[in-house]
Design an enzyme around this catalytic site. Structure first.
Site, PDB file in Angstrom:
ATOM      1  CB  CYS A  84      -0.944   0.011   1.194  1.00  0.00           C
ATOM      2  SG  CYS A  84      -0.079   0.104   2.778  1.00  0.00           S
ATOM      3  CG  ASP A  99       0.241   3.347 -33.363  1.00  0.00           C
ATOM      4  OD1 ASP A  99       0.702   4.401 -33.819  1.00  0.00           O
ATOM      5  OD2 ASP A  99      -0.566   2.629 -33.985  1.00  0.00           O
ATOM      6  CG  ASP A 143      -3.820  -0.260 -35.959  1.00  0.00           C
ATOM      7  OD1 ASP A 143      -3.051   0.723 -36.083  1.00  0.00           O
ATOM      8  OD2 ASP A 143      -4.193  -0.954 -36.921  1.00  0.00           O
ATOM      9  CB  CYS A 179       4.402  -0.155   1.877  1.00  0.00           C
ATOM     10  SG  CYS A 179       3.302  -1.388   2.569  1.00  0.00           S
ATOM     11  CG  ASP A 209      -2.035   4.876 -36.183  1.00  0.00           C
ATOM     12  OD1 ASP A 209      -1.183   5.472 -36.835  1.00  0.00           O
ATOM     13  OD2 ASP A 209      -2.457   3.735 -36.461  1.00  0.00           O
TER      14      ASP A 209
END
Length: 736
Positions: free
Chosen positions: A12, A628, A624, A15, A424
C-alpha cells in the site's frame, strides 16, 4: 550514486511512506523517492558513507527487498519474485477461504446448534491466522520495532486481538461468566477480515503482474536463427552471433534481423511496425531495411549495418521500457489516507482502554479490554480496503460487456480526466488496408471484357495494390483469360499481351514513359482523386488509357461521428501518421481533425505525447500498430484497437474489441461512473468509522449506559463491507 531499483513487498502507499521515512535519516542517504505503483525506489546516496548492501539490509529490517543488478538481470529477478508473491497470495487466499466459509456459516446460521462449536471454530481459524495471515503479523512486528505502522498493523491488531480474546473465551469461558458478561467469540471476524484483505491484495497484485509484456513481444520480432554467408557458404547462426558488415540471406516470410541495405534481390517488406502503413514497401538493391520488419514474397541478400542494441527496433524497445517505468499513476485515495488513519485508530483504541481502566466501573480491566477490542474490530479497514477494488472490478466487468477490455485499472481511474486524444491514422481512423474505391472507364469503352483482362493480369502480380484490385474484381467476375506474355516493371506496374493486344496497368509514369494517350476526362478525374489522397492506377489498351482505378485506405464508417462526440466532450484531438503530408491532410479534413502531423516515426510519437504531458495535459493515445506501442505506453491512457497487433494491445491499458472510436466515448463515461462509485464507497467507509469508533469506545455509556458488544461491532464491520460491495454492484446497472 543515484540509481533506481525495484522493491518487493510493498502492499500500500503507506509502505512507500515507511520506506522513505525510514531510509532518509540514515547516514549517507541524500534523497529517497519511492514510487508505489511502479514498485521502485530512486536512491541518491554517498557511496563513501554507505554501501548498497547496507541499504539492502536496512530495508530488509522493515520487511522489504531491494533488487539490485543490471537492468535486465534485476527485471528478471523482480519478475520472478513478483510471480512467487502472486502464487503465494493465491494459495493463501484459497486456503483462507476454505477454512473461513465453515466458520462463517457456523457463527451466522448455526450458533448454539453444534456441540463444541467454539472449539471447532478455533481449530479451523488457527490455519487462517498462522498460515494465510502470518505475513500481516510479521510485517506489523517489523514496523513496531521501528515505530511505524501501515494497514498491515491495523489488520494484525484487530484480527490478532479478536483471535486471542476468542481463544481465551473458548478455553476459559468461566472468567467472564463469573463477572456477568457473556463470553462471545469472534473467530469469524478474524478470519473474514484476513480473507477479505487477502482478496483485495490478490486482485491488486494480479493487476500489477499484468504489467505490459509489450517489451517481450517486441523482442520476439527478432528471429532466433538467421542464414548468413561466411567464407562463401550459407551457414545458419543464432541472432546473437550476427556481425556488423555480414551478408544475411532473407527468404520469403523471414523476419529482418538487423538494420541494413539490400545488396541483391527484389521483394516487398512489411514495414507497418515502423510506419504504420499497411502497404508493403518495394525493396531493390541499395534500399534500407529495418530489424523486426517482415519480408514478403521475394528473396534478398542484405548487408548488416546495425546489429543488436543499435537497431531501430532495439531503440523502440528501450523507449517503451522507459515510458512504462516513468508512467505517472494515481495513488489510491484509501492508501493515501491510511498513513493517518492507522495510527489514529490505534491511538483511539489505546485511549479507550486507558479511560475505561482508570474511570470505568468494575471490573474496569474487563471493560477496558472489551473497549480496546471493539474499537479495533469496528475500525478494521475492510470497507476502506474494498472501496476501490470492488468498484474497479464491477467497472471492468461492465466495460467487458460493452466490448471495452480494461487490462490496467489505472487507465479506468484516469480516463475521465482525458483532455487530449491522439489518434493514429491507419487502422484507427481508417480501415487499415488498401481497397478499391472506384473504377472509372472511358465513356467509349465497354468494360465487361476489360474487367476480365485486368483481373487476369493483376492476378499475376505480387504487388499489394494488385491484390486489392483482384479482390474487388472477383466480386464482379471470376473468369480469367489466357495471357500471351507478362512482365512486371519495378516501381511502375505491369505489361501483358492478351488476345494480341498490349495492356499496361500501373502508375502515371508508366503511361508517360510509353507515350500512352490519357483522355482529358480521365486525366481530370485522376487529379481530383489524387487530391483526395487516393492512389490512381491507370489501365491502357494499345496506345490509349481506357480506365483508372482509385485505391485508398477507407475511413471507418463510425469515425467521423465518434470524433464529433469526443470534441463535444471538450477533448482536443490530434492525428499522427507515418504517411505522407498530402494523405494526412486529406484524411484530417475528411474526419474534422484540425491538428495533424505526417511522416512521424515511432519515437517521435512518444516524444509528442511527452511534450503534451509536460504542458499539463492528460493524454490518451489510440492506435493499433507496433509503431504506436511507445506512444501507447507513454500516454496516461493507452487505447488499442482490437483488430491491431498484440504488441499494441499489450502496451495499452484499454483495448477496444471493436475497432470503433465510439467506444472511447463509452470508456470515458465508464471511468466517470466508476470513479463516482469509488468516491461514494470511500465516503461511506469513513462516515461509518467516524460514527462507529466513538460508540465502540463507549462514548454513549455515561449518557444512557449503552456499551457496544464486540459481537455487534464485528457484525457492523461486516455490514460496512457489504454496503460497499452493494454500492459497487449498482454500477452494473448504470447506463454508459
Amino acid at each position: 550514486m543515484k540509481e533506481q531499483y525495484k522493491i518487493v513487498g510493498m502492499t500500500c502507499a503507506t509502505c512507500a511512506i515507511s520506506v522513505e521515512s525510514y531510509l532518509k535519516p540514515q547516514e549517507g542517504i541524500i534523497d529517497v523517492t519511492v514510487n508505489y505503483p511502479n514498485q521502485t525506489v530512486l536512491l541518491e546516496y554517498d557511496h563513501s558513507k554507505v554501501t548498497l548492501e547496507n541499504i539492502q539490509q536496512k530495508i530488509k529490517e522493515i520487511g522489504y527487498t531491494i533488487v539490485v543488478g543490471n537492468t535486465q538481470d534485476s527485471q528478471k529477478i523482480f519478475k520472478k519474485l513478483e510471480e512467487n508473491r502472486l502464487r503465494s497470495l493465491k494459495f493463501k487466499l484459497i486456503f483462507s477461504t476454505l477454512f473461513s466459509i465453515p466458520i462463517f456459516i457456523m457463527s451466522m446460521f448455526l450458533m448454539g446448534k453444534i456441540p463444541y462449536e467454539n472449539w471447532i471454530m478455533m481449530v479451523l481459524s488457527i490455519p487462517v491466522i498462522f498460515v494465510s495471515g502470518a505475513e500481516f503479523y510479521t510485517i506489523a512486528w517489523k514496523k513496531l520495532k521501528h515505530f511505524s505502522a501501515n494497514m498491515d498493523t491495523l489488520v494484525a491488531l484487530s484480527t490478532g486481538i479478536a483471535f486471542l480474546f476468542s481463544v481465551f473465551n473458548t478455553v476459559y469461558p468461566h472468567y467472564f461468566i463469573s463477572k456477568g458478561i457473556n463470553p462471545h467469540v469472534y473467530f469469524e471476524s478474524a478470519v473474514i477480515i484476513i480473507t477479505l484483505i487477502l482478496l483485495g491484495r490478490f486482485l491488486e497484485e494480479k493487476a500489477k503482474s499484468k504489467t505490459s509484456s509489450a517489451i517481450k513481444k517486441l523482442m520476439s520480432l527478432t528471429p532466433k536463427k538467421v542464414t548468413a554467408i561466411r567464407n562463401g557458404e550459407e551457414v545458419i547462426i543464432s541472432y546473437d552471433e550476427i556481425l556488423k558488415g555480414e551478408l544475411i540471406i532473407l527468404k520469403p516470410g523471414d523476419k529482418v534481423p538487423v538494420d541494413g541495405k539490400v545488396k541483391k534481390g527484389n521483394s516487398f517488406i512489411d514495414e507497418s511496425m515502423i510506419s504504420g502503413e499497411p502497404i508493403p514497401v518495394k525493396k531493390i538493391k541499395g534500399s534500407k531495411v529495418f530489424a523486426g520488419t517482415i519480408n514478403q514474397k521475394g528473396a534478398l541478400r542484405i548487408l548488416a549495418d546495425k546489429i543488436g542494441n543499435d537497431t531501430l527496433l532495439s531503440q523502440i524497445i528501450k523507449l517503451v521500457e522507459q515510458a512504462q517505468s516513468s508512467k505517472p499513476t494515481i495513488q489510491k485515495m484509501a492508501d493515501k489516507i491510511a498513513g493517518i488513519f492507522v495510527p489514529v485508530v490505534i491511538g483511539l483504541s489505546v485511549l479507550a482502554f486507558i479511560i475505561w481502566y482508570l474511570l470505568g466501573p468494575e471490573p474496569s480491566s474487563t471493560y477496558a479490554t472489551l473497549a480496546l477490542i471493539t474499537v479495533l474490530i469496528i475500525a478494521c479497514p475492510c470497507a476502506l480496503g474494498l472501496a476501490t477494488p470492488t468498484a474497479l472490478m464491477v467497472g471492468i466487468g461492465k466495460g467487458a460487456e460493452q466490448g471495452i477490455l480494461i487490462k490496467d485499472a489505472q487507465s479506468l481511474e484516469t480516463a475521465y480526466k482525458i483532455d487530449t486524444l491522439i489518434l493514429d491514422k491507419t487502422g484507427t481512423i481508417t480501415e487499415g488496408k488498401p481497397q478499391v474505391i472506384d473504377i472509372i472507364w472511358d465513356k467509349n469503352i465497354v468494360s465487361t471484357t476489360l474487367e476480365k483482362v485486368v483481373l487476369t493480369i493483376e492476378s499475376q502480380s505480387e504487388h499489394p495494390i494488385a491484390e486489392a484490385i483482384v479482390q474487388h474484381l472477383k466480386k464482379i467476375t471470376t473468369e480469367l483469360i489466357a495471357i500471351q506474355s507478362f512482365q512486371s516493371i519495378t516501381g511502375l506496374g505491369t505489361e501483358a499481351t492478351v488476345n494480341n493486344k498490349r495492356y499496361r496497368i500501373g502508375n502515371e509514369n508508366l503511361m508517360l514513359q510509353n507515350k500512352i494517350n490519357i483522355p482529358n476526362t480521365l486525366q481530370q478525374k485522376a487529379k481530383s482523386l489524387k487530391l483526395e489522397a487516393k492512389t490512381v492506377v491507370y489501365i491502357s489498351e494499345q496506345d490509349s488509357v481506357v480506365g483508372i482505378i482509385a485505391v485508398a485506405d477507407k475511413v471507418k464508417e463510425t469515425t467521423i461521428s465518434a470524433i464529433r462526440k469526443l470534441q463535444k466532450l471538450g477533448i482536443d484531438i490530434h492525428m499522427l501518421t507515418g504517411d505522407n503530408e498530402q494523405t494526412a491532410k486529406a484524411i484530417a479534413q475528411q474526419v474534422g481533425i484540425k491538428h495533424f502531423q505526417a511522416n512521424v516515426m515511432p519515437s517521435e510519437k512518444g516524444k509528442f505525447v511527452e511534450q503534451l504531458q509536460k504542458q499539463g495535459k492528460i493524454v490518451a493515445m489510440a492506435g493499433d500498430g507496433i509503431n504506436d506501442s511507445l506512444a501507447l505506453a507513454q500516454a496516461d491512457v493507452g487505447i488499442a484497437m482490437g483488430s491491431g497487433t498484440d504488441i499494441a494491445m499489450e502496451s495499452a491499458g484499454i483495448t477496444l474489441m471493436q475497432s470503433n472510436l465510439k467506444l472511447i466515448v463509452k470508456a470515458i463515461q465508464l471511468s466517470k461512473a466508476t470513479m463516482k462509485t469509488i468516491k461514494q464507497n470511500l465516503f461511506w467507509a469513513f462516515i461509518y468509522n467516524l460514527i462507529a469508533i466513538p460508540i465502540a469506545a463507549g462514548m454513549l455509556y455515561p449518557i444512557n449506559g449503552f456499551l457496544l458488544n464486540p459481537m455487534i461491532a464485528g457484525a457492523a464491520m461486516s455490514m460496512s463491507s457489504i454496503s460497499v460491495l452493494a454500492n459497487s454492484l449498482r454500477l452494473k446497472n448504470s447506463t454508459i
